[in-house]
Motif scaffolding. Structure first.
Motif, mmCIF file in Angstrom:
data_model
loop_
_atom_site.group_PDB
_atom_site.id
_atom_site.type_symbol
_atom_site.label_atom_id
_atom_site.label_comp_id
_atom_site.label_asym_id
_atom_site.label_seq_id
_atom_site.Cartn_x
_atom_site.Cartn_y
_atom_site.Cartn_z
ATOM 1 N N SER A 1 74.117 -13.083 75.993
ATOM 2 C CA SER A 1 73.185 -12.127 75.412
ATOM 3 C C SER A 1 71.748 -12.646 75.478
ATOM 4 O O SER A 1 70.811 -11.893 75.765
ATOM 5 N N ASN B 1 66.344 -5.742 69.228
ATOM 6 C CA ASN B 1 65.069 -5.210 69.702
ATOM 7 C C ASN B 1 63.937 -6.114 69.198
ATOM 8 O O ASN B 1 63.023 -6.451 69.950
ATOM 9 N N ASP C 1 63.849 -9.232 71.305
ATOM 10 C CA ASP C 1 63.080 -9.016 72.549
ATOM 11 C C ASP C 1 61.589 -9.173 72.284
ATOM 12 O O ASP C 1 60.857 -9.763 73.079
ATOM 13 N N GLY D 1 65.494 -0.360 68.706
ATOM 14 C CA GLY D 1 65.813 0.124 70.046
ATOM 15 C C GLY D 1 66.989 1.076 69.946
ATOM 16 O O GLY D 1 66.961 2.035 69.173
ATOM 17 N N ASP E 1 62.175 -1.129 74.943
ATOM 18 C CA ASP E 1 63.392 -0.329 75.204
ATOM 19 C C ASP E 1 63.221 1.152 74.887
ATOM 20 O O ASP E 1 63.449 2.004 75.745
HETATM 21 N N1 LIG Z 1 72.888 -6.475 73.012
HETATM 22 C C1 LIG Z 1 72.181 -7.277 73.784
HETATM 23 O O1 LIG Z 1 72.585 -8.320 74.072
HETATM 24 C C2 LIG Z 1 70.856 -6.864 74.258
HETATM 25 C C3 LIG Z 1 70.034 -6.027 73.516
HETATM 26 N N2 LIG Z 1 68.784 -5.793 73.867
HETATM 27 C C4 LIG Z 1 67.866 -5.208 72.932
HETATM 28 O O2 LIG Z 1 68.470 -5.016 71.695
HETATM 29 C C5 LIG Z 1 68.374 -3.662 71.272
HETATM 30 C C6 LIG Z 1 69.580 -3.274 70.532
HETATM 31 O O3 LIG Z 1 69.730 -4.220 69.528
HETATM 32 P P1 LIG Z 1 70.572 -3.924 68.220
HETATM 33 O O4 LIG Z 1 71.878 -3.392 68.613
HETATM 34 O O5 LIG Z 1 70.553 -5.158 67.447
HETATM 35 O O6 LIG Z 1 69.766 -2.756 67.546
HETATM 36 P P2 LIG Z 1 68.215 -2.593 67.173
HETATM 37 O O7 LIG Z 1 67.683 -1.489 67.979
HETATM 38 O O8 LIG Z 1 67.502 -3.863 67.195
HETATM 39 O O9 LIG Z 1 68.289 -2.057 65.673
HETATM 40 C C7 LIG Z 1 69.220 -2.604 64.765
HETATM 41 C C8 LIG Z 1 68.521 -3.031 63.510
HETATM 42 O O10 LIG Z 1 67.827 -1.956 62.962
HETATM 43 C C9 LIG Z 1 68.336 -1.651 61.666
HETATM 44 N N3 LIG Z 1 68.226 -0.226 61.470
HETATM 45 C C10 LIG Z 1 68.726 0.762 62.239
HETATM 46 N N4 LIG Z 1 68.236 1.956 61.839
HETATM 47 C C11 LIG Z 1 67.411 1.701 60.787
HETATM 48 C C12 LIG Z 1 66.613 2.516 59.961
HETATM 49 N N5 LIG Z 1 66.509 3.836 60.137
HETATM 50 N N6 LIG Z 1 65.901 1.921 58.989
HETATM 51 C C13 LIG Z 1 65.963 0.593 58.798
HETATM 52 N N7 LIG Z 1 66.703 -0.244 59.564
HETATM 53 C C14 LIG Z 1 67.414 0.321 60.539
HETATM 54 C C15 LIG Z 1 69.684 -2.243 61.611
HETATM 55 O O11 LIG Z 1 69.946 -2.544 60.290
HETATM 56 P P3 LIG Z 1 71.247 -2.014 59.522
HETATM 57 O O12 LIG Z 1 71.604 -0.678 60.133
HETATM 58 O O13 LIG Z 1 72.258 -3.057 59.768
HETATM 59 O O14 LIG Z 1 70.803 -1.894 58.135
HETATM 60 C C16 LIG Z 1 69.510 -3.488 62.490
HETATM 61 O O15 LIG Z 1 68.875 -4.494 61.772
HETATM 62 C C17 LIG Z 1 68.135 -2.894 72.538
HETATM 63 O O16 LIG Z 1 67.462 -1.684 72.286
HETATM 64 C C18 LIG Z 1 67.319 -3.865 73.338
HETATM 65 O O17 LIG Z 1 65.980 -3.816 72.948
HETATM 66 C C19 LIG Z 1 68.229 -6.426 75.050
HETATM 67 O O18 LIG Z 1 67.697 -7.637 74.630
HETATM 68 C C20 LIG Z 1 69.276 -6.675 76.094
HETATM 69 C C21 LIG Z 1 70.417 -7.437 75.539
#
Ligand SMILES: NC(=O)C1=CN([C@@H]2O[C@H](COP(=O)(O)OP(=O)(O)OC[C@H]3O[C@@H](n4cnc5c(N)ncnc54)[C@H](OP(=O)(O)O)[C@@H]3O)[C@@H](O)[C@H]2O)[C@@H](O)CC1
Ligand SMILES: [K+]
Length: 515
Positions: A25, A59, A62, A124, A153
């Motif tokens: 990852s 995200n 990144d 993301g 992203d």
């Molecule tokens: N997988 C890989 O290896 C790779 C992934 N990659 C990158 O990672 C991204 C995906 O990463 P990701 O799955 O960690 O999700 P991400 O977009 O960071 O958000 C999750 C966070 O947000 C939170 N959250 C959500 N909604 C919310 C709200 N409304 N209000 C507040 N909090 C909220 C949620 O918290 P929770 O729901 O647990 O409370 C959690 O903390 C992808 O878009 C790309 O950029 C690249 O590097 C390639 C390799």
């Protein structure tokens, strides 16, 4: 062809790459960050002060990694953390650890000060609900800054599957999206927030993408040119099919002209117009290349003898045709319904139903299956192509307009429910074409198309391709794509989006089709 993924597919590509193929990852994350930093370096001044606003998921990871790379290149950098660090993902924790060891400036919450570049790395594809509280404040603050905004992203706040805005979203100048383009930044309103989109290769193996087989795709101009049906060296007018255009009413003649002319312009061999007698002279004058057959619009078609006559006459023409268009300007009076029923008895020849043909269809319960909630599934065979705009789609399916607008791909699929039935061309600023299996989203064209008659041209174009032997879904996809290209060509040549009329598309087809 370019794949477009929704959140489920994008997550599956991530998962398979990491868990089944074994690419770590963190390696993907480093490559993602390199792409973000590269985009900043190409588009922002060297001395730019950079702020990375990071959430606690990957995200955010990144964002921290991209900030570190820019810092290594000499940019003054600040990382701002939004959310509780205790909840940070493993990768995010590692990236923060690296950044701290290097002495990069990290603050909790929004900083004071001014920045030239902001990296939006809040959410993301993991965004899962409406954005509120400190996250919404951060997004509003980002949008208020006088800075170049780079979304990592997906612009934070955009639903990466549907393009919906979950309360508030970053308005980016650039979006660097990873591996595949995301549906939410292709569709409206999300695409309005994305700015220039860069699809960055971060090393997802092709094999994985093909195994996940994203359902949605789009085409480029080159793809469209390759799809064109071939012209045979030794050919005659019988070699490229015959289009029957059943269109026009005593009040409307232009629609059937536009549709018929477009079929010719796409390269079909012969076009015949079946129309109300009042239109005969107009069509003969405007399009002398077309054959014309008319019916008497003044007769009473509730009378069985008159019904019999028009049906018999139409049957002969259906026999003659390779494919049929029904609907442009046809009105909703009695003859339209009789003709539609007759055409729908045809199961082997392709049929395009457009405009009033769809409105007449919407009133015929036999072609639909009702659901308990009052909405309807369209049940027509695979030789039929329907070309509704959103309003016509509500009449067909009884789905509410705002729901179709918000979730155009999902609603298109829901209206068909199973693969290998009729082809649906759901017309909007991002037209969607599907037969219930794959989904094409058109990204070509412009708002010059928002003018009367362009739909009639499209139905004729699709028929012109069907006449040359293309399968319904392929012809619909290619027709939509070429229609958009013709509009782009008009704007390129004439320099404006105001003046285009539907007839101009016919001239532009001469310019864009292969020589
Ligand atoms: N997988 C890989 O290896 C790779 C992934 N990659 C990158 O990672 C991204 C995906 O990463 P990701 O799955 O960690 O999700 P991400 O977009 O960071 O958000 C999750 C966070 O947000 C939170 N959250 C959500 N909604 C919310 C709200 N409304 N209000 C507040 N909090 C909220 C949620 O918290 P929770 O729901 O647990 O409370 C959690 O903390 C992808 O878009 C790309 O950029 C690249 O590097 C390639 C390799
Ligand atoms: K983001």
């Amino acid at each position: 062809m370019q794949y477009i993924t929704d959140v489920r597919e994008a997550k599956e590509i991530d998962r398979m790459t990491i868990q089944e193929i074994g690419i770590p990852s963190m390696v993907l994350m480093e490559k993602a960050a390199l792409a973000v930093a590269g985009c900043v370096k190409s588009n922002a001044a060297p001395e730019s002060h950079v702020l990375a606003v990071c959430g606690m998921g990957n995200n955010g990871g990144d964002g921290v990694a991209a900030a570190r790379m820019l810092w290594e290149d000499g940019y003054p950098v600040t990382v701002s953390l939004i959310g509780n660090e205790e909840n940070a993902s493993e990768e995010m924790k590692k990236q923060l650890d690296i950044a701290r060891k290097l002495g990069i400036h990290i603050c909790t919450g929004l900083p004071s000060g001014e920045y030239d570049v902001i990296l939006d790395a809040l959410f993301g594809i993991g965004l899962s609900r409406e954005v509120t509280g400190e996250f919404a404040d951060a997004i509003n603050w980002i949008n208020e800054q006088d800075a170049l905004r780079f979304a990592v992203d997906v612009p934070s706040g955009v639903n990466a599957s549907t393009g919906e805005i979950l309360a508030v979203a970053v308005v980016a100048d650039f979006t660097i999206t990873f591996g595949t383009n995301k549906r939410g930044i292709v569709l409206f309103p999300g695409c309005n927030y994305a700015g220039n989109v860069v699809v960055a290769d971060i090393g997802f193996p092709k094999k994985v993408v093909e195994k996940v087989l994203p359902r949605t795709y789009t085409l480029t101009r080159e793809d469209a040119m390759e799809m064109m049906p071939p012209r045979i060296l030794r050919s005659n007018k019988g070699s490229y099919g015959k289009v029957l255009v059943i269109a026009g009413s005593p009040e409307i003649s232009g629609a059937c002209y536009l549709s018929a002319a477009a079929a010719y312009r796409m390269g079909c061999g012969l076009v015949k117009v079946f129309t109300a007698a009042e239109n005969g002279p107009v069509i003969k004058n405007l399009l002398p290349e077309a054959l014309v057959k008319t019916y008497d619009s003044e007769l009473d078609y509730t009378q069985s003898l008159n019904r019999f006559d028009i049906t018999k006459s139409l049957q002969e023409e259906i026999k003659w045709a390779t494919c049929i268009v029904i609907g442009p300007g046809i009105g909703t009076a009695e003859p339209a319904g009789i003709m539609l029923d007759e055409v729908l008895k045809e199961k082997n020849k392709a049929v395009v139903i457009d405009a009033d043909g769809l409105n007449v269809l919407a009133k015929k319960e036999t072609y639909f299956v009702k659901r308990e909630d009052g909405t309807r599934k369209i049940c027509l065979p695979e030789n039929v192509v329907l070309t509704p705009h959103l309003q016509e789609m509500t009449r067909l399916t009884r789905f509410e307009l705002p729901v179709i607008r918000a979730k155009i791909v999902e609603q298109a699929l829901l209206s068909l429910e199973s693969a290998n039935c009729q082809t649906l061309v759901l017309k909007d600023a991002r037209t969607v074409v599907t037969d219930g299996g794959e989904v094409y989203i058109n990204t070509i064209g412009n708002n010059a198309l928002s003018t009367g008659g362009t739909g009639d041209v499209l139905s004729g174009m699709i028929a012109g391709l069907l006449a040359q032997g293309m399968r319904p879904t392929k012809a619909a996809v290619l027709g939509v794509c070429l229609h958009g290209l013709a509009a782009e060509e008009y704007v390129r040549r004439k320099g404006g989006r105001y003046s285009m009329m539907a007839g101009d598309l016919l001239d532009m087809l001469q310019e864009i089709l292969p020589k």
